[in-house]
Design a protein around this motif. Sequence first.
Motif, PDB file in Angstrom:
ATOM      1  N   LEU A 155      -0.507  11.358   0.394  1.00 20.33           N
ATOM      2  CA  LEU A 155       0.856  12.002   1.181  1.00 20.33           C
ATOM      3  C   LEU A 155       1.656  11.215   0.838  1.00 20.33           C
ATOM      4  CD1 LEU A 155       0.108  15.219   1.929  1.00 20.33           C
ATOM      5  CD2 LEU A 155       0.340  14.819  -0.106  1.00 20.33           C
ATOM      6  N   GLY A 156       1.235   9.876   1.485  1.00 19.22           N
ATOM      7  CA  GLY A 156       2.995   9.015   2.058  1.00 19.22           C
ATOM      8  C   GLY A 156       3.673   9.137   1.213  1.00 19.22           C
ATOM      9  N   GLN A 208      -4.099   9.486  -5.157  1.00 19.81           N
ATOM     10  CA  GLN A 208      -4.588   8.386  -5.009  1.00 19.81           C
ATOM     11  C   GLN A 208      -5.702   8.199  -5.810  1.00 19.81           C
ATOM     12  OE1 GLN A 208      -6.757  10.879  -1.542  1.00 19.81           O
ATOM     13  NE2 GLN A 208      -6.120   9.007  -0.356  1.00 19.81           N
ATOM     14  N   GLY A 221      -6.204   6.886   4.109  1.00 20.57           N
ATOM     15  CA  GLY A 221      -5.752   7.499   4.003  1.00 20.57           C
ATOM     16  C   GLY A 221      -5.901   9.812   3.288  1.00 20.57           C
ATOM     17  N   VAL A 222      -4.072   9.734   3.916  1.00 24.04           N
ATOM     18  CA  VAL A 222      -4.058  11.481   3.103  1.00 24.04           C
ATOM     19  C   VAL A 222      -3.537  11.185   1.359  1.00 24.04           C
ATOM     20  CG1 VAL A 222      -4.510  11.940   5.205  1.00 24.04           C
ATOM     21  CG2 VAL A 222      -2.288  12.083   3.764  1.00 24.04           C
ATOM     22  N   ILE A 278      -3.848  -5.433  -2.827  1.00 23.14           N
ATOM     23  CA  ILE A 278      -4.950  -5.589  -4.405  1.00 23.14           C
ATOM     24  C   ILE A 278      -4.562  -5.147  -5.427  1.00 23.14           C
ATOM     25  CG2 ILE A 278      -6.961  -5.210  -2.773  1.00 23.14           C
ATOM     26  CD1 ILE A 278      -5.797  -1.868  -3.673  1.00 23.14           C
TER      27      ILE A 278
HETATM   28  P1  ADP Z   1      -2.692   7.162   1.127  1.00 22.88           P
HETATM   29  O1  ADP Z   1      -2.159   7.891   2.041  1.00 22.88           O
HETATM   30  O2  ADP Z   1      -4.171   7.089  -0.072  1.00 22.88           O
HETATM   31  O3  ADP Z   1      -1.880   5.523   1.153  1.00 22.88           O
HETATM   32  P2  ADP Z   1       0.123   7.352  -0.599  1.00 22.88           P
HETATM   33  O4  ADP Z   1       0.445   8.781  -1.068  1.00 22.88           O
HETATM   34  O5  ADP Z   1       0.626   6.563   0.463  1.00 22.88           O
HETATM   35  O6  ADP Z   1      -1.737   7.670   0.007  1.00 22.88           O
HETATM   36  O7  ADP Z   1      -0.475   6.677  -1.711  1.00 22.88           O
HETATM   37  C1  ADP Z   1      -1.363   6.806  -3.114  1.00 22.88           C
HETATM   38  C2  ADP Z   1      -1.691   5.577  -3.652  1.00 22.88           C
HETATM   39  O8  ADP Z   1      -1.637   4.378  -3.866  1.00 22.88           O
HETATM   40  C3  ADP Z   1      -3.508   4.814  -2.674  1.00 22.88           C
HETATM   41  O9  ADP Z   1      -3.803   5.932  -2.314  1.00 22.88           O
HETATM   42  C4  ADP Z   1      -3.115   3.708  -3.112  1.00 22.88           C
HETATM   43  O10 ADP Z   1      -4.361   4.127  -4.323  1.00 22.88           O
HETATM   44  C5  ADP Z   1      -1.819   3.788  -3.821  1.00 22.88           C
HETATM   45  N1  ADP Z   1      -1.154   2.711  -3.261  1.00 22.88           N
HETATM   46  C6  ADP Z   1       0.064   2.978  -2.366  1.00 22.88           C
HETATM   47  N2  ADP Z   1       1.035   1.756  -2.171  1.00 22.88           N
HETATM   48  C7  ADP Z   1       0.137   0.939  -1.991  1.00 22.88           C
HETATM   49  C8  ADP Z   1      -0.002  -0.417  -2.269  1.00 22.88           C
HETATM   50  N3  ADP Z   1       1.009  -1.514  -1.778  1.00 22.88           N
HETATM   51  N4  ADP Z   1      -0.480  -1.395  -3.086  1.00 22.88           N
HETATM   52  C9  ADP Z   1      -1.518  -0.703  -3.421  1.00 22.88           C
HETATM   53  N5  ADP Z   1      -1.960  -0.016  -3.609  1.00 22.88           N
HETATM   54  C10 ADP Z   1      -1.239   1.061  -2.762  1.00 22.88           C
END
Ligand code: ADP
Length: 388
Positions: free
Chosen positions: A348-349, A334, A345-346, A318
């Motif tokens: 924090l990744g 997020q 997700g949380v 997306i």
């Molecule tokens: P989450 O647990 O929500 O994945 P992250 O810290 O990993 O938390 O990511 C933060 C936000 O960044 C996500 O909620 C999403 O909105 C955006 N995001 C991360 N990776 C992608 C991706 N590959 N494509 C689109 N949006 C992404």
Amino acid sequence: MSSGTNILVTDDEIATLKTLSASLEDMGYRIATAVNGQEALALIRRQPFNIIIADIKLPDISGLEILETAKELNPETAVIMITGHASIETAVDAINEGAYAYIVKPVVMNELETIINNALREQRLLIENRELVESLQQSNKKLEEANKALEQVSRAKSDFMAKMSHELRTPLNSIIGFSEVLLSKRTSPIDQATHDEFFNYIHISAKHLLHLIDSILDLSKIESGKMTLESSEFDLAVLLEDVKVTVLPMLATKKQTLQIEIGDGISTILADEAKLKQIFLNLISNAHKFTLTKGKIKVICQLETPLLLHCSIIDNGIGISPQDQQRIFEEFGQVKTSPSVKGRGVGLGLSIAKRLVELHGGKIWVISEPGCGSTFTFSIPLAKKGST
Ligand code: ADP
């Protein structure tokens, strides 16, 4: 004490000029002389003097003019006026205009020496005072900056706590809510399918909670400096194969493909294997989450230089708007996603991945456009084999 002290002596009486400068030179001062006002002014404009000794009555200009120019150019210069009995009133005026002292002709050397010593002592004190004030001002500025930084950290911490409480409360409320309904089944019976569905919700929320707590613990471990690099030599291809095996079941749920490309010259590398694996897992599971069914995910690793590894995780999902790209690496950063994106997700990744990359001395960034997929790239300097 006198070395490095520059004194200008100005007098049109050549005899006085010569005796004065010779005596002062004997005391170890560096002496310049002028026989009239213009010559004195030219010297003052050319170089700074600690002390200027000037006859109040010069053939061309008044000694007061020398005083004025000297003070204008260097307020710390001490100007000592030499005066005859007839000009004592002018000498007193000179003191009011900022002259350090006046001395009456014929000049008594002991008297002049005392005046010079006092003037130099005051000058030193003034300079020390000024330096002290400057260093105090600098310390104050640093203190203010440190205070501001502390305030920012404290605000960021409160912000983090507020977001964390919110994130913890959501799955907990769901667990409490559904379990209360299940517990009250005696008063309002529910069918088996609803029962199973509610149990499933509880299970999902509990797993989410556990993942959240694990992530928070990871983050706090990194923040407190307790997480350190444990570098070892390993084969990057083997690590990526391991990552692939881990993520394939997850990718299969959305029929997504994963292609891995490893550039030439990369075999064994020296890095923290477990942390590198976690970075890949975080980025690939994001690519999976934010890419629709049958999407394509690619991992490309190549050496940018012999000691700099670049790894890109590319998806055709997306995408992310430029504004959102600014905050996604922050904790709980997020983005509001469309309802078609499943799997909450949380938040924090990415911040964990960023910290782990930084722990390796590397950087992480994203190139993305809404609707056109995202490319997350991280670079890590590879330690020279055998250097850790
Ligand atoms: P989450 O647990 O929500 O994945 P992250 O810290 O990993 O938390 O990511 C933060 C936000 O960044 C996500 O909620 C999403 O909105 C955006 N995001 C991360 N990776 C992608 C991706 N590959 N494509 C689109 N949006 C992404």
